[in-house]
Scaffold this motif. Structure first.
Motif, short mmCIF file in Angstrom:
data_model
loop_
_atom_site.label_atom_id
_atom_site.label_comp_id
_atom_site.label_asym_id
_atom_site.label_seq_id
_atom_site.Cartn_x
_atom_site.Cartn_y
_atom_site.Cartn_z
N CYS A 313 0.76 -1.31 -0.06
CA CYS A 313 -0.15 0.07 -0.06
C CYS A 313 0.95 1.22 -0.15
N ILE A 314 0.47 2.09 -1.03
CA ILE A 314 1.52 3.41 -0.92
C ILE A 314 0.68 4.69 -0.59
N ALA A 315 -0.19 4.26 0.44
CA ALA A 315 -1.02 5.48 1.00
C ALA A 315 -0.19 6.48 1.64
N ILE A 318 0.94 8.92 -1.03
CA ILE A 318 -0.40 9.63 -1.39
C ILE A 318 -0.74 10.63 -0.63
N CYS A 328 -1.00 3.79 -7.74
CA CYS A 328 -0.92 2.52 -7.08
C CYS A 328 -1.31 1.29 -7.83
N ALA A 330 -2.37 -1.50 -7.09
CA ALA A 330 -3.29 -2.31 -6.40
C ALA A 330 -4.76 -1.62 -6.83
N PHE A 331 -4.71 -0.33 -6.96
CA PHE A 331 -6.02 0.25 -7.12
C PHE A 331 -7.16 -0.05 -8.06
N CYS A 335 -7.28 -3.93 -4.56
CA CYS A 335 -7.83 -3.07 -3.78
C CYS A 335 -9.15 -2.40 -4.00
N MET A 341 -7.12 -2.63 0.95
CA MET A 341 -5.82 -2.99 1.46
C MET A 341 -5.25 -2.02 2.44
N GLY A 342 -5.77 -0.69 2.39
CA GLY A 342 -5.11 0.47 3.27
C GLY A 342 -5.99 1.18 3.49
N THR A 344 -6.79 4.54 3.10
CA THR A 344 -7.33 5.66 2.15
C THR A 344 -8.47 4.91 1.40
N MET A 345 -8.65 3.75 1.20
CA MET A 345 -9.62 3.05 0.52
C MET A 345 -10.75 2.66 1.48
N CYS A 352 -8.14 7.62 -2.00
CA CYS A 352 -8.29 6.48 -2.88
C CYS A 352 -9.67 6.09 -2.85
S1 SF4 Z 1 -5.48 1.85 0.01
FE1 SF4 Z 1 -5.43 0.47 -1.80
S2 SF4 Z 1 -5.45 1.48 -3.68
FE2 SF4 Z 1 -4.85 3.28 -2.13
S3 SF4 Z 1 -2.78 3.14 -1.83
FE3 SF4 Z 1 -3.28 1.75 -0.36
S4 SF4 Z 1 -3.34 -0.26 -1.62
FE4 SF4 Z 1 -3.30 1.27 -3.12
#
Ligand code: SF4
Length: 371
Positions: A313-315, A318, A328, A330-331, A335, A341-342, A344-345, A352
């Motif tokens: 996760c690169i939150a 972000i 990301c 996974a976006f 995710c 996965m994080g 911010t989603m 996200c």
């Molecule tokens: S929350 Fe999901 S989409 Fe957002 S950065 Fe983390 S892994 Fe990626």
């Protein structure tokens, strides 16, 4: 203007967008600090209306998103203690910790409850005096006064089984940390209106002077945001670095003195880790020694365990404006809001989640997408 609809009126929004495009000599990088503003920008297609003149960077203004994994792990550990009922907001229960979320801990038998305010948790404590009720408190200066008042009320009423696990944080130290990071290239900030309603604007004036960067404190409606950007771009084009208050219907320079008094009575600043970002000096709020009887960390006497994101996760990037959700891998694949996965989603204020919810708002359909 007196009515909410006037801040959603399409004609002045488009006129203001045109004026911004007319005066912008380059593409300015503008960071909105608050997750509520991020959602409004995406939902109303403001980023698309200003394409080419303004790039929006999304700041660390979502309290659920910045709560570190170690705190979630700790909340789960406390929820697993005998006689404990742990309460928090719905979003917080869904955010993954190192191994599981509070929701999955509840499925495993822990007494974890959703509440809508700290007073709900206080009432629960009053109704079940044989259990310890721990309120997992997240939030910025906006929610900290209500949390502090719940502790004051608990003391006044002698509700000794009400405790707070404080993950509350402060915005100005985070902005200072961002501006001290060389890779973060922000030209100007939209200041968080709700936070400033409580805390006032003086912290931002000091930051504007120290870092030579302009702020416009704004509200959350589309016209608020568009006017905020216009005032920011005017400053940027003129080389000015002031704090301008677009949200004067709510924000006073000194903030809300009663709210600040309650915060100062019950809470004290401390260094705090932000999820995916790291430790920011003086950015956390914890229960003061004077109110130690209501401090969940003191009651359970455990240090916060080290925890790693570890899932790609690169939150954190972000939340510092260094990446966008679509960067990301996974976006929208691994995710999504159903399988986040994080944080911010998960969060209703997360960047996200905003990009997922409003993937292709057309500037031509502004009227349709207004809520
Ligand atoms: S929350 Fe999901 S989409 Fe957002 S950065 Fe983390 S892994 Fe990626």
């Amino acid at each position: 203007m007196k009515y909410l609809d006037e801040y959603r009126d399409e004609a002045p929004i488009r006129r203001t967008a045109q004026e911004i495009k007319r005066i912008a000599s380059r593409r300015w990088r503008v960071m909105e600090v608050c997750g509520g503003q991020t959602h409004s920008i995406l939902r109303n297609g403001i980023h698309q209306l200003l394409e080419g003149s303004v790039e929006f960077l999304h700041g660390p203004g979502c309290p659920v998103c910045v709560t570190p994994i170690s705190f979630i792990d700790r909340a789960i550990a406390i929820a697993g203690q005998p006689g404990v009922t742990l309460c928090s907001y719905g979003d917080m229960l869904r955010v993954p910790g190192s191994r599981e979320s509070l929701l999955s801990a509840r499925a495993g038998g822990a007494d974890v409850r959703t509440v809508y305010s700290p007073l709900d948790a206080l009432l629960l404590a009053q109704r079940q005096p044989d259990r310890k009720v721990v309120f997992f408190a997240v939030g910025f200066e906006t929610t900290a006064p209500a949390n502090a008042m719940a502790v004051l009320q608990a003391r006044r009423l002698g509700i000794s089984n009400f405790l707070v696990l404080s993950a509350m944080v402060l915005v100005p130290p985070a902005i200072r940390a961002l501006l001290a990071t060389p890779e973060v290239g922000v030209d100007g900030f939209l200041g968080p209106g709700h936070v400033c309603s409580v805390a006032g604007s003086s912290d931002y004036e000091a930051i504007a002077q120290d870092f030579r960067v302009p702020f416009v404190i704004t509200g959350f409606e589309p016209l608020d945001l568009m006017e905020g950007v216009l005032r920011l771009v005017r400053q940027l084009e003129a080389g000015e670095t002031c704090v301008v208050n677009q949200y004067s219907r709510s924000v006073r320079a000194a903030g809300n003195l009663r709210a600040r008094q309650a915060m100062n009575e019950v809470l004290v600043p401390e260094d705090r880790e932000w999820r995916g970002i790291g430790v920011i000096p003086g950015s956390g709020l914890t229960v003061s020694p004077e109110y130690r009887a209501h401090d969940a960390l003191a009651a359970y006497g455990m240090g916060l365990p080290a925890a790693e994101e570890g899932n790609g996760c690169i939150a954190g990037l972000i939340l510092q404006g260094l990446r966008k959700p679509a960067d990301c891998p996974a976006f929208g694949k691994n995710c999504s809001p159903e399988h986040p996965m994080g944080a911010t989603m998960v969060s209703s204020e997360g960047a996200c989640a905003a990009y997922f919810a409003y993937p292709s708002v057309s500037p031509d359909s502004l009227q349709e997408v207004r809520s």
